[in-house]
Each structure stands twice: as structure tokens, then as C-alpha cells.
Design an enzyme around this catalytic site. Structure first.
Site, PDB file in Angstrom:
ATOM      1  N   TRP A 176     -55.116 -15.873   5.302  1.00  0.00           N
ATOM      2  CA  TRP A 176     -55.281 -15.105   4.067  1.00  0.00           C
ATOM      3  C   TRP A 176     -56.329 -15.733   3.143  1.00  0.00           C
ATOM      4  CZ3 TRP A 176     -50.696 -16.814   6.079  1.00  0.00           C
ATOM      5  CH2 TRP A 176     -50.159 -17.990   5.539  1.00  0.00           C
ATOM      6  N   GLU A 186     -48.269 -13.918  -0.130  1.00  0.00           N
ATOM      7  CA  GLU A 186     -47.347 -14.570  -1.062  1.00  0.00           C
ATOM      8  C   GLU A 186     -45.914 -14.072  -0.879  1.00  0.00           C
ATOM      9  OE1 GLU A 186     -47.761 -17.142  -2.796  1.00  0.00           O
ATOM     10  OE2 GLU A 186     -49.910 -17.325  -2.511  1.00  0.00           O
ATOM     11  N   LEU A 235     -39.058 -12.026  10.744  1.00  0.00           N
ATOM     12  CA  LEU A 235     -39.458 -12.895   9.630  1.00  0.00           C
ATOM     13  C   LEU A 235     -38.282 -13.177   8.683  1.00  0.00           C
ATOM     14  CD1 LEU A 235     -41.968 -14.348   8.578  1.00  0.00           C
ATOM     15  CD2 LEU A 235     -42.595 -12.294   7.344  1.00  0.00           C
ATOM     16  N   TYR A 286     -35.132 -12.198   5.739  1.00  0.00           N
ATOM     17  CA  TYR A 286     -35.120 -11.828   4.311  1.00  0.00           C
ATOM     18  C   TYR A 286     -35.809 -10.476   4.109  1.00  0.00           C
ATOM     19  CZ  TYR A 286     -33.770 -16.679   3.809  1.00  0.00           C
ATOM     20  OH  TYR A 286     -33.126 -17.882   3.922  1.00  0.00           O
ATOM     21  N   TYR A 314     -44.142 -16.589 -10.309  1.00  0.00           N
ATOM     22  CA  TYR A 314     -44.968 -17.338  -9.362  1.00  0.00           C
ATOM     23  C   TYR A 314     -45.917 -16.411  -8.593  1.00  0.00           C
ATOM     24  CZ  TYR A 314     -46.568 -19.224  -5.059  1.00  0.00           C
ATOM     25  OH  TYR A 314     -47.393 -19.550  -4.022  1.00  0.00           O
ATOM     26  N   ASP A 371     -44.658 -22.914  -7.873  1.00  0.00           N
ATOM     27  CA  ASP A 371     -43.613 -22.837  -6.853  1.00  0.00           C
ATOM     28  C   ASP A 371     -42.951 -24.215  -6.750  1.00  0.00           C
ATOM     29  OD1 ASP A 371     -45.449 -24.404  -5.570  1.00  0.00           O
ATOM     30  OD2 ASP A 371     -45.627 -23.159  -3.780  1.00  0.00           O
TER      31      ASP A 371
END
Ligand code: SF4
Length: 378
Positions: free
Chosen positions: A21, A40, A83, A85, A121, A139
Site C-alpha cells: 500500500w 488501515e 482475515l 474480524y 487513528y 496506534d
């Protein structure tokens, strides 16, 4: 005397982590913001080296915010599968829709923070990296670095504001994104939690924790509340090489993802009894437990699951009672065609022969509860 900004940015220029990224930032600020946003959100709760593969695949599938906004959530969850969550994927999708409806990305952290799933954040990271706004992005890594540089634990109530104030006092207006990323990288690679590598640190000369010899104990570790362990059962019902997989209804943990059906084990029940009941109540099917294939564990932020996997023999046509949708799919098909959760993957892996499994002539011995043993489809 040079301030910390210079050595930190000089260090970052030669030591920045190579992450997809960050490569070839596009000139279009909205595209920059989209790529930063995806990275992010993925990096919330997940390490960068794990995110790389998912990020690359996700961007191939949804190259622009419009592609993501137009996609159905099922497709987004499928690309997110593994991944974990999954609420993050839903929020990212909702954020993409909000941006698309608006026609342009919000340009400041104060506006970005109103997008679904973005906190201070993430909003600060997108605003500084994509738009160059001189705002903090604090963070856990940055918090630790600043605590050590200032030689003190951030106060429990106002700690985040203290750290943000420190960053605001140092952040160069023309290099805000690089400065924030430099702090993140310093925390991730040099000023690490247990044994900070102060000899490699560009800020060692001004670090108060190091000067006092307390770098390894700042910030002080908080005692973690143990996460409760819940006992559950997952059911493997196989027909002609295909396994029953269901879409987990929402809201709740893993909502919208797929996997073999599972449920909690009531006190006093065995996994086999619970598996039979789960099929009866969830699908209106009579079954009998055949074997226990193993036990897999899965951790969430606030709880852990220990899931016994039970293979059953069942007859008849299932009806969906309480499950959104179900299908019979071969494990490989399930990995390709639906948003299989990481838990679902682990459960299906109990069907795979282990590398050290005995050959066909070797006698299979029963394993104690919790052991992992190769299963097979019938
Ligand atoms: S000198 Fe050591 S403790 Fe201080 S910021 Fe650098 S790595 Fe962290």
C-alpha cells in the site's frame, strides 16, 4: 541542534518497511485515500505481514472505491474470508458506499472520522498519508514509542491526548504522512514491546526511558483480563463428498460468514449429543454421531472458543431453521465459492489427513478428547 523529526525521517527514508500500500502512490488523491483506507482497516487487529496477501487480492478485486461500493456485501465478505474480524469488512463496505454517495473522499481527519468503522487513528492515518494533513495517527506502536521517548506512562484517562499532543508538536507540516508512518515503523521494528533495539534507534539520543534505563518497563504492562473459554461443537454432515456449510446469521460474531454449523454445548451435554440436537433443531433432520474428528480453537478479542468437531450420519432433506442459507459443498468448493470464515476453514481441515497420519495398514487407535485425527468424507 536538530530536532527528532530529521533523524526519524532520515531513518525512515532508508528503513521504511516495503508494503504494497506504500508502493507507487497514485497521483489521484481519492485513489490514494482508498488504498490507505483499505490497508488501515485491514491492519486493525492484524499484523502487516498477514495483511499483505489479503490487501493485494482485495485491491485486484475492488480496485476503486466505486468497485467496492457497488459490490454486494457477500462478495466483500468472500474476499475478506480468512482475515477475521468481519465487522471490519462490513464497515469498510459501508464507508465505501458513504464516500461513493458523497462523490469524493472527505479530506480531513475531522470529516473522515465520521465514516463507518473509522476511529481517530484510522482517520488520522488516511488524512495524513493520502492528503498530507498534519494530524496524529496514534496506534499502539506510536503510543509505546512516545511513552518511552517521554519516559512516562500515558495517563489512563488523558494518555491518548498526551501522545497526540507530542506528535502534533513534532509533525512537519510538509511530511505528515511520512512522519506518522516512520513512528509506526519504528514501533513495529525497533522500539518493540519486550526488547527495544535502542542501538538501532534514530531517536536514542533524546529518549528519556533509555537515559533512565527503564526502556523495557515503559509503558508498564497492564494485566490482561483472561478471555473466557466457551465450549462448542461443529457438525460435519457429508454427502457424496460435499459437506453442509451454512451462512451465519447476524448480528453477532462472524455474521455473514460461512462454515459447518456450530453451536454452544449445554452444561452436562456431550459434543455428540449437542451435534445431533443442533441438526434436529437447526435443520429438522435426524442424525447420529459417528466420530469426533478433533478440536479446534478460535480466539476473538474478548473470548475464545474450543470447538469439538463431530461427524454425523444423517438422512433426509434439511430445512433452514434459524440459519440464513446453507449449501452442500466440497471443502475446496467452499473455500472458493463462499465467504468461509477462518473458523470454518479450521473445522474443515479436521477432514484432511495429517502428514504424520498412519498408512492404510496401520491400525487407528482412538484418540483422547481434543486430539486431532484425520477424517474423511463419505
Ligand atoms: S531509544 Fe530505545 S526505547 Fe527509546 S524510542 Fe528508541 S528504541 Fe524505543
Amino acid at each position: 541542534m536538530p530536532g527528532p523529526t530529521d533523524p526519524l525521517l532520515a531513518w525512515y527514508a532508508s528503513r521504511a518497511r516495503r508494503l504494497p500500500w506504500r508502493e507507487d502512490p497514485p497521483s489521484d488523491p481519492d485513489l490514494r485515500a482508498y488504498r490507505t483506507l483499505v490497508s488501515e482497516v485491514m491492519l486493525q487487529q492484524t499484523r502487516a505481514d498477514t495483511v499483505i496477501e489479503y490487501y493485494t487480492r482485495f485491491l485486484e478485486h475492488f480496485p476503486t472505491v466505486e468497485d467496492l461500493a457497488r459490490a454486494p456485501i457477500e462478495e466483500v465478505l468472500k474476499q475478506w474470508a480468512g482475515l477475521g474480524y468481519y465487522g471490519r469488512a462490513r464497515h469498510l463496505h459501508a464507508a465505501a458506499r458513504a464516500v461513493w454517495a458523497r462523490g469524493v473522499f472527505p479530506r480531513t481527519a475531522a470529516e473522515l472520522v465520521h465514516l463507518p468503522g473509522l476511529g481517530p487513528y484510522s482517520a488520522g492515518a488516511v488524512a495524513s498519508i493520502a492528503f498530507g494533513e498534519a494530524v496524529p495517527a496514534v496506534d499502539g506502536n506510536v503510543r509505546r514509542v512516545v511513552a518511552r521517548l517521554t519516559g512516562q506512562d500515558p495517563a489512563p484517562s488523558s494518555g491518548i491526548r498526551q501522545v497526540e499532543a507530542w506528535v502534533r508538536s513534532r509533525i512537519p507540516p510538509d511530511r505528515a504522512g511520512a512522519f506518522n508512518q516512520a513512528l509506526m515503523d519504528l514501533g513495529a521494528t525497533v522500539c518493540v514491546p519486550r526488547r527495544p533495539r535502542c542501538a538501532d534507534c534514530p531517536l536514542a539520543r533524546e529518549c528519556l526511558a533509555r537515559a533512565r534505563g527503564i526502556e523495557a518497563s515503559v509503558p508498564s504492562s497492564r494485566t490482561r483480563t483472561p478471555r473466557p473459554l466457551e465450549q462448542r461443537v461443529a457438525v460435519i454432515w457429508a454427502k457424496q463428498g460435499a459437506v453442509l456449510v451454512v451462512e451465519r446469521p447476524g448480528p453477532g460474531l462472524l455474521a455473514g460468514t460461512w462454515g459447518p454449523p456450530d453451536g454452544p454445548i449445554a452444561a452436562g451435554e456431550s459434543p455428540e449429543e449437542e451435534a445431533v440436537r443442533l441438526l434436529a433443531e437447526g435443520f429438522g433432520v435426524r442424525s447420529r454421531a459417528v466420530e469426533r474428528l478433533g478440536c479446534v480453537t478460535h480466539a476473538f478479542t474478548h473470548r475464545r472458543w474450543a470447538v469439538d468437531v463431530v461427524r454425523v450420519d444423517a438422512r433426509g432433506a434439511p430445512e433452514a431453521r434459524g440459519w440464513t442459507r446453507f449449501r452442500f459443498l466440497a471443502p475446496d468448493q467452499a473455500r472458493d465459492e463462499v465467504a468461509l470464515s477462518r473458523l470454518g476453514r479450521k473445522v474443515l481441515e479436521t477432514l484432511e489427513p495429517r502428514r504424520d497420519a498412519p498408512g492404510p495398514s496401520a491400525r487407528r487407535r482412538p484418540r483422547p478428547h481434543g486430539g486431532r485425527e484425520p477424517g474423511r468424507l463419505t
